[in-house]
Design an enzyme around this catalytic site. Structure first.
Site, PDB file in Angstrom:
ATOM      1  N   THR A  20       0.013  -4.586 -11.618  1.00 23.65           N
ATOM      2  CA  THR A  20       0.465  -4.502 -12.823  1.00 23.65           C
ATOM      3  C   THR A  20       0.207  -5.603 -13.623  1.00 23.65           C
ATOM      4  O   THR A  20       0.033  -5.631 -14.826  1.00 23.65           O
ATOM      5  CB  THR A  20       2.335  -4.844 -12.437  1.00 23.65           C
ATOM      6  N   GLY A  35       0.743  -1.074  -0.114  1.00 20.66           N
ATOM      7  CA  GLY A  35      -0.113   0.144  -0.089  1.00 20.66           C
ATOM      8  C   GLY A  35       0.986   1.310  -0.055  1.00 20.66           C
ATOM      9  O   GLY A  35       0.369   2.333   0.319  1.00 20.66           O
ATOM     10  N   ASP A  55      -8.824  -3.068   7.720  1.00 18.94           N
ATOM     11  CA  ASP A  55     -10.232  -3.326   7.546  1.00 18.94           C
ATOM     12  C   ASP A  55     -10.505  -4.908   6.981  1.00 18.94           C
ATOM     13  O   ASP A  55     -11.646  -5.311   7.156  1.00 18.94           O
ATOM     14  CB  ASP A  55     -11.009  -2.217   6.738  1.00 18.94           C
ATOM     15  N   GLY A  66      -2.046  -8.270 -12.918  1.00 21.34           N
ATOM     16  CA  GLY A  66      -3.632  -8.900 -12.495  1.00 21.34           C
ATOM     17  C   GLY A  66      -3.470 -10.078 -11.959  1.00 21.34           C
ATOM     18  O   GLY A  66      -4.552 -10.733 -11.863  1.00 21.34           O
ATOM     19  N   ARG A 117      -2.806 -12.695  -5.959  1.00 21.29           N
ATOM     20  CA  ARG A 117      -1.783 -12.581  -4.963  1.00 21.29           C
ATOM     21  C   ARG A 117      -1.964 -13.780  -3.963  1.00 21.29           C
ATOM     22  O   ARG A 117      -3.172 -14.190  -3.508  1.00 21.29           O
ATOM     23  CB  ARG A 117      -1.663 -11.109  -4.066  1.00 21.29           C
ATOM     24  N   GLY A 126      -8.938   1.559   4.555  1.00 24.88           N
ATOM     25  CA  GLY A 126      -9.284   1.674   3.210  1.00 24.88           C
ATOM     26  C   GLY A 126      -8.480   2.177   2.246  1.00 24.88           C
ATOM     27  O   GLY A 126      -7.506   2.648   2.701  1.00 24.88           O
ATOM     28  N   GLY A 144       3.467  -1.614  -9.214  1.00 28.74           N
ATOM     29  CA  GLY A 144       2.340  -1.047  -9.510  1.00 28.74           C
ATOM     30  C   GLY A 144       1.770  -0.237  -8.184  1.00 28.74           C
ATOM     31  O   GLY A 144       1.427  -1.008  -7.256  1.00 28.74           O
ATOM     32  N   HIS A 145       1.660   0.955  -7.927  1.00 29.85           N
ATOM     33  CA  HIS A 145       1.285   1.711  -6.838  1.00 29.85           C
ATOM     34  C   HIS A 145      -0.162   2.295  -7.063  1.00 29.85           C
ATOM     35  O   HIS A 145      -0.174   3.152  -7.987  1.00 29.85           O
ATOM     36  CB  HIS A 145       2.519   2.540  -6.587  1.00 29.85           C
ATOM     37  N   THR A 146      -1.012   1.925  -6.318  1.00 29.05           N
ATOM     38  CA  THR A 146      -2.203   2.271  -6.424  1.00 29.05           C
ATOM     39  C   THR A 146      -2.890   3.530  -5.657  1.00 29.05           C
ATOM     40  O   THR A 146      -2.425   3.503  -4.566  1.00 29.05           O
ATOM     41  CB  THR A 146      -3.276   1.091  -6.000  1.00 29.05           C
ATOM     42  N   GLN A 201       8.611  -2.416  -4.641  1.00 30.50           N
ATOM     43  CA  GLN A 201       8.647  -4.009  -4.442  1.00 30.50           C
ATOM     44  C   GLN A 201       8.627  -4.037  -2.497  1.00 30.50           C
ATOM     45  O   GLN A 201       8.002  -2.945  -2.117  1.00 30.50           O
ATOM     46  CB  GLN A 201       9.951  -4.664  -4.605  1.00 30.50           C
ATOM     47  N   THR A 248      13.490  -9.573  -6.839  1.00 28.52           N
ATOM     48  CA  THR A 248      13.690  -8.685  -7.811  1.00 28.52           C
ATOM     49  C   THR A 248      15.120  -8.460  -7.933  1.00 28.52           C
ATOM     50  O   THR A 248      15.817  -8.747  -7.245  1.00 28.52           O
ATOM     51  CB  THR A 248      12.611  -7.506  -7.674  1.00 28.52           C
TER      52      THR A 248
HETATM   53  P1  GDP Z   1       1.648  -0.928  -3.512  1.00 26.80           P
HETATM   54  O1  GDP Z   1       2.415  -1.499  -4.493  1.00 26.80           O
HETATM   55  O2  GDP Z   1       2.512  -1.004  -2.048  1.00 26.80           O
HETATM   56  O3  GDP Z   1       1.657   0.905  -3.836  1.00 26.80           O
HETATM   57  O4  GDP Z   1       0.231  -1.372  -3.227  1.00 26.80           O
HETATM   58  P2  GDP Z   1      -0.778  -1.763  -4.308  1.00 26.80           P
HETATM   59  O5  GDP Z   1      -1.151  -0.607  -4.878  1.00 26.80           O
HETATM   60  O6  GDP Z   1       0.010  -2.703  -5.434  1.00 26.80           O
HETATM   61  O7  GDP Z   1      -1.660  -2.939  -3.434  1.00 26.80           O
HETATM   62  C1  GDP Z   1      -2.356  -2.273  -2.607  1.00 26.80           C
HETATM   63  C2  GDP Z   1      -3.894  -2.280  -2.949  1.00 26.80           C
HETATM   64  O8  GDP Z   1      -4.875  -2.071  -1.650  1.00 26.80           O
HETATM   65  C3  GDP Z   1      -4.474  -1.121  -3.755  1.00 26.80           C
HETATM   66  O9  GDP Z   1      -5.417  -1.736  -4.528  1.00 26.80           O
HETATM   67  C4  GDP Z   1      -4.821  -0.160  -2.839  1.00 26.80           C
HETATM   68  O10 GDP Z   1      -5.854   0.671  -3.290  1.00 26.80           O
HETATM   69  C5  GDP Z   1      -5.426  -1.149  -1.663  1.00 26.80           C
HETATM   70  N1  GDP Z   1      -5.322  -0.431  -0.296  1.00 26.80           N
HETATM   71  C6  GDP Z   1      -4.394   0.230   0.279  1.00 26.80           C
HETATM   72  N2  GDP Z   1      -4.654   0.518   1.722  1.00 26.80           N
HETATM   73  C7  GDP Z   1      -5.796  -0.031   1.767  1.00 26.80           C
HETATM   74  C8  GDP Z   1      -6.486  -0.430   3.228  1.00 26.80           C
HETATM   75  O11 GDP Z   1      -5.866  -0.025   4.179  1.00 26.80           O
HETATM   76  N3  GDP Z   1      -7.490  -1.153   3.077  1.00 26.80           N
HETATM   77  C9  GDP Z   1      -8.092  -1.633   1.803  1.00 26.80           C
HETATM   78  N4  GDP Z   1      -9.108  -2.412   1.906  1.00 26.80           N
HETATM   79  N5  GDP Z   1      -7.230  -1.417   0.606  1.00 26.80           N
HETATM   80  C10 GDP Z   1      -6.305  -0.822   0.632  1.00 26.80           C
HETATM   81  P1  IMO Z   2       5.278  -3.067  -5.851  1.00 29.78           P
HETATM   82  O1  IMO Z   2       6.027  -1.887  -6.061  1.00 29.78           O
HETATM   83  C1  IMO Z   2       4.967  -7.381  -5.735  1.00 29.78           C
HETATM   84  C2  IMO Z   2       7.715  -9.860  -7.740  1.00 29.78           C
HETATM   85  C3  IMO Z   2       7.221 -10.566  -8.839  1.00 29.78           C
HETATM   86  C4  IMO Z   2       8.371 -11.668  -8.863  1.00 29.78           C
HETATM   87  C5  IMO Z   2       9.694 -11.199  -8.490  1.00 29.78           C
HETATM   88  C6  IMO Z   2      10.480 -10.723  -9.488  1.00 29.78           C
HETATM   89  O2  IMO Z   2       3.824  -2.788  -6.650  1.00 29.78           O
HETATM   90  O3  IMO Z   2       5.217  -3.514  -4.625  1.00 29.78           O
HETATM   91  P2  IMO Z   2      10.580  -8.860 -11.438  1.00 29.78           P
HETATM   92  O4  IMO Z   2       9.503  -8.447 -12.185  1.00 29.78           O
HETATM   93  O5  IMO Z   2      11.247  -7.717 -10.627  1.00 29.78           O
HETATM   94  O6  IMO Z   2      11.559  -9.867 -12.275  1.00 29.78           O
HETATM   95  O7  IMO Z   2       9.630 -10.055 -10.335  1.00 29.78           O
HETATM   96  O8  IMO Z   2       9.091 -10.091  -7.676  1.00 29.78           O
HETATM   97  N1  IMO Z   2       7.348  -8.403  -7.785  1.00 29.78           N
HETATM   98  C7  IMO Z   2       6.602  -7.787  -6.968  1.00 29.78           C
HETATM   99  N2  IMO Z   2       5.636  -8.194  -6.270  1.00 29.78           N
HETATM  100  N3  IMO Z   2       4.675  -6.034  -6.182  1.00 29.78           N
HETATM  101  C8  IMO Z   2       5.807  -5.458  -6.675  1.00 29.78           C
HETATM  102  O9  IMO Z   2       5.753  -4.296  -6.800  1.00 29.78           O
HETATM  103  C9  IMO Z   2       6.725  -6.415  -7.481  1.00 29.78           C
HETATM  104  N4  IMO Z   2       7.576  -6.192  -8.437  1.00 29.78           N
HETATM  105  C10 IMO Z   2       8.271  -7.177  -8.477  1.00 29.78           C
HETATM  106  O10 IMO Z   2       6.053 -11.014  -8.698  1.00 29.78           O
HETATM  107  O11 IMO Z   2       7.943 -12.589  -8.032  1.00 29.78           O
HETATM  108 MG    MG Z   3       2.019  -2.792  -6.097  1.00 27.72          MG
END
Ligand code: GDP
Ligand code: IMO
Ligand code: MG
Length: 423
Positions: A300, A15, A333, A302, A305, A414, A40-42, A224, A239
């Site tokens: 990133t 998150g 939550d 789909g 997890r 959330g 993939g940062h949401t 990561q 990674t």
């Molecule tokens: P990141 O890669 O660390 O930025 O995280 P991601 O964006 O890949 O994954 C986090 C997911 O959880 C995203 O879909 C966010 O919108 C969602 N999210 C973040 N914080 C919360 C939370 O406290 N509760 C819920 N239910 N979803 C959250």
């Molecule tokens: P964020 O920043 C979760 C995982 C891949 C794989 C391993 C190596 O959104 O948290 P790579 O593409 O780097 O060769 O993959 O690392 N991985 C992640 N898992 N969140 C990420 O980034 C990731 N970036 C790479 O799934 O297991």
């Molecule tokens: Mg992510």
């Protein structure tokens, strides 16, 4: 006059995007220091979710400078798509987004090589996002890479052709069956290179030195998570960059003496996407429930997890390596409504109880040992302050704090900015 770090402590997707966006108002500059479009940062603003791969998560704040640091690897095609998707967000990219001239470029054959390498590994594949990350860092350390600054010099096309031919030979030697249309890939690549060259490309380390001298506050955004770190993660299922605190120094050119807070971010449970050991993985309906309620699908790729209980052994390791000074617990939550919550407090390996990360997490000789907690049923997604947290969640929080010896300062309830409780 300092730099704070925000780092994922688990296997990514903790998150980070949400919290960087939420606390950005305290900073003048947000900078990414490693990784690339494997991230993939949401960020959820109102009803709209934005997923960022290369652009730092401060981009939605008008007065902030966002830096893509030298430690990041950039795929210009993905970068162009990312920018175009944000076109209606009224962002002044020329002013608010700066790119290091020392960041390395992902070229199309890096991605093909990633794919071929994974195929050649068979069941031992890493589960890479196939974004070309490993091959690009390999060329960086092998001193063959192309940097963004090279695009403004004579001769980079020759460098490109050499690198491409090297990759094609390597792919050939791997002897796997992959099909591709290189002409098409290159057409897109060269178009997006022209696009990239319109952005502000700078010596970002100098910009950061000057900003520090002017008293500006900087937040470095990790990608990561610590358990995917090339040195300290679950190698080889990691990674190809240093995702931990020291990576921010290398990836931005910031001296360690300028680092102030290290904010460690973790989910109230654990997830992992891709292959590799995962001691607290849950295989029953509770795991499915967490996956469903937490919408645990990769931002990133789909991919689903894998979900598991909180693992305090790996978390303690991450806290130590990063020198975490405060914690943010995400997705609390999602745990509402689980009757009994388990937390891993030690591992059992060859019949010994161990409290520290061993060299290998191989499941044939290692299992997790749990402490069990009573859960809570309340929907907490709308609460406004700490006093409204259910008692059993408060107990969960203090157990974690005691075990890790670091305070939890943020509880996320959330995905939206306003669903954040500051303790
Ligand atoms: P990141 O890669 O660390 O930025 O995280 P991601 O964006 O890949 O994954 C986090 C997911 O959880 C995203 O879909 C966010 O919108 C969602 N999210 C973040 N914080 C919360 C939370 O406290 N509760 C819920 N239910 N979803 C959250
Ligand atoms: P964020 O920043 C979760 C995982 C891949 C794989 C391993 C190596 O959104 O948290 P790579 O593409 O780097 O060769 O993959 O690392 N991985 C992640 N898992 N969140 C990420 O980034 C990731 N970036 C790479 O799934 O297991
Ligand atoms: Mg992510």
């Amino acid at each position: 006059m300092f730099v704070d770090l925000l780092l994922g402590l688990q296997w990514g997707d903790e998150g980070k995007g949400k919290i960087v966006d939420a606390i950005s108002k305290n900073y003048s500059i947000i900078s990414r220091f490693q990784g690339g479009p494997n991230a993939g940062h949401t960020i959820k603003i109102g009803n709209k979710s934005h997923v960022l791969h290369t652009i730092p998560s401060g981009i939605f704040h008008k007065n902030l400078i966002n830096i893509i640091g030298n430690g990041v690897v950039i795929d210009p095609v993905i970068f162009e798509e990312e920018i175009l998707k944000l076109n209606d967000s009224d962002i002044d990219f020329k002013k608010n987004l700066l790119i290091s001239n020392k960041a390395h470029l992902i070229i199309p054959t890096h991605c093909l090589l990633d794919q071929a390498s994974e195929m050649s590994k068979g069941i031992k594949k890493i589960g890479s996002t196939l974004k070309g990350i490993g091959p690009t860092y390999m060329d960086k350390t092998g001193r063959n890479g192309i940097r963004v600054g090279d695009l403004f010099l004579e001769g980079w096309r020759l460098q490109y052709t050499k690198l491409k031919n090297k990759h094609l030979n390597m792919i050939n030697n791997l002897n796997v069956d992959i099909s591709f249309n290189l002409e098409e890939l290159e057409k897109n690549f060269f178009r997006s290179i022209d696009f990239l060259k319109n952005f502000s490309v700078i010596d970002s380390e100098n910009f950061l030195f000057d900003s520090l001298n002017e008293g500006k506050k900087i937040l470095a955004e990790g990608a990561q998570g610590s358990m995917l770190d090339i040195d300290f993660g679950t190698y080889p299922y990691v990674t190809s960059s240093n995702t931990t605190a020291a990576g921010a120094c290398n990836g931005l050119g910031i001296p360690p003496t300028k680092i102030n807070k290290v904010i460690g971010i973790f989910k109230a449970y654990t997830t992992r996407v891709g292959s590799g050991p995962f001691p607290t993985e849950i295989y029953d309906e509770i795991g499915e429930r967490i996956s469903k309620v937490g919408k645990e699908f990769g931002a990133t790729t789909g991919r689903a997890r894998r979900c598991g209980w909180l693992d305090l052994v790996s978390l303690k390791y991450a806290v130590d390596i990063n020198g975490v000074t405060e914690l943010a617990m995400m997705k609390s939550d999602v745990m509402s409504g689980i009757n009994k919550i388990k937390v891993c407090t030690s591992y059992k390996q060859f019949n010994n109880e161990i409290f520290r990360m061993p060299f290998s997490l191989n499941p044939s000789s290692l299992s997790a040992t749990y402490t069990e907690f009573d859960g809570w049923n309340e929907d907490i997604t709308n609460i406004k302050d700490e006093s409204q947290l259910p008692n059993n969640l408060k107990k969960y929080i203090s157990f974690i704090e005691k075990n890790l010896q670091v305070p939890i300062k943020i509880i996320s309830i959330g995905p939206r900015r306003d669903q954040t409780i500051y303790l």
